[in-house]
Design a protein around this motif. Sequence first.
Motif, short mmCIF file in Angstrom:
data_model
loop_
_atom_site.label_atom_id
_atom_site.label_comp_id
_atom_site.label_asym_id
_atom_site.label_seq_id
_atom_site.Cartn_x
_atom_site.Cartn_y
_atom_site.Cartn_z
N ILE A 116 31.53 39.48 44.48
CA ILE A 116 32.40 39.68 45.80
C ILE A 116 33.89 39.30 45.27
O ILE A 116 34.14 38.25 44.93
N ASP A 117 35.02 40.34 45.51
CA ASP A 117 36.17 39.98 45.10
C ASP A 117 36.80 38.88 46.04
O ASP A 117 36.86 39.05 47.30
N LYS A 118 37.16 37.65 45.52
CA LYS A 118 37.52 36.38 46.46
C LYS A 118 38.84 36.79 47.13
O LYS A 118 39.28 36.13 48.16
N GLY A 119 39.73 37.87 46.52
CA GLY A 119 40.73 38.24 47.34
C GLY A 119 40.58 39.43 48.27
O GLY A 119 41.58 39.77 48.75
N PHE A 120 39.56 39.83 48.54
CA PHE A 120 39.16 41.00 49.33
C PHE A 120 39.91 41.87 49.17
O PHE A 120 40.44 42.76 50.20
N ARG A 121 40.12 42.56 47.94
CA ARG A 121 41.12 43.89 47.65
C ARG A 121 40.09 44.79 47.21
O ARG A 121 40.47 46.10 47.47
N ILE A 122 38.76 44.74 46.99
CA ILE A 122 37.80 45.87 46.67
C ILE A 122 36.67 45.65 47.29
O ILE A 122 36.27 44.56 47.64
N TRP A 123 35.85 46.69 47.59
CA TRP A 123 34.71 46.71 48.20
C TRP A 123 33.42 46.37 47.10
O TRP A 123 33.51 47.02 46.05
N TRP A 132 24.67 47.23 41.84
CA TRP A 132 25.70 47.08 43.11
C TRP A 132 26.88 47.88 42.16
O TRP A 132 27.03 48.26 41.03
N VAL A 133 27.86 48.29 43.03
CA VAL A 133 29.27 48.95 42.74
C VAL A 133 30.15 48.23 43.21
O VAL A 133 30.11 47.65 44.53
N LEU A 134 31.31 48.15 42.54
CA LEU A 134 32.57 47.43 42.90
C LEU A 134 33.30 48.86 43.13
O LEU A 134 33.66 49.71 42.36
N LEU A 234 40.73 48.93 38.86
CA LEU A 234 40.03 47.87 38.50
C LEU A 234 40.45 46.86 37.45
O LEU A 234 39.80 46.06 36.94
N THR A 235 41.70 47.05 36.97
CA THR A 235 42.16 46.46 35.75
C THR A 235 42.52 44.92 36.20
O THR A 235 42.36 44.06 35.32
N LYS A 236 43.14 44.47 37.33
CA LYS A 236 43.71 43.20 37.59
C LYS A 236 42.88 42.63 38.84
O LYS A 236 43.63 41.79 39.47
N VAL A 237 41.60 42.97 38.97
CA VAL A 237 40.98 42.33 40.15
C VAL A 237 40.33 40.92 39.51
O VAL A 237 39.45 41.26 38.74
#
Length: 239
Positions: A116-123, A132-134, A234-237
């Motif tokens: 889970i992206d802590k910054g809520f930027r991606i699903w 799973w998928v990002l 997806l390079t800076k997440v």
Amino acid sequence: DWFVFQLTGAMRSEWTNAAETLLFDVAKLAWSDELIKFFGLEQIELPQVVEPGTIVGTLKPDLAARLGLRSETTVVLAAADTQSALVGTGSWQNGDVTVVNGSTTPIQMVVDNILIDKGFRIWTGPYLQGKWVLESNCGKTGMVYRQYLKHLSQFLRLFVPDLKLTHDEIGAITDRYLDAATGVLPFLGPCTFDVSKFLGMLNALFIGGENVNLFMALIPSFIENLAFAHCKRLTKVTI
């Protein structure tokens, strides 16, 4: 899910599409009692959730007759479109990334454990069993490109009535005038994706100088910008 119900009478869902309802626990791959209670939907009958690719039944006899198919024809509940594209391209190993160009351009990375992206930027979404998928997205890429070509063609036909711009011709223009994109930054769709803000897509065009030929620069610059958008998702997440 609705088509499967109409074809077979079986009320089933699979987890990649079920996750789109906001009532699904993507970690447990089951309906979330917490979310159902939060939205006050306890009285709704939700379908049984199965794995993507599950055979859920056979055609109803009347439909089989209308379609000219055998009644024992099986019906499979497929995954969501982008996840299905991942399967089709052979992306099922941890770290595999697939770019799906269409009306929008989703980019999905396969992971073995839910992240889970802590910054809520991606699903984060379900995929195959134990996967799973990002997901990030470049925005309304194909939709904008199609509209741009449509309006450009309509404008040019004012001067050349029988002009037709095919996709092959557009590709030839892009190849021939790729250098013309220098100094032009179009934001006609692709932009940095951030679910936590979700401000929509930028609609701006930055021209680097007066010597830029807009007609020659717009198409290759759009394609160039789309290519850069692919690389940035997806390079800076930070997970």
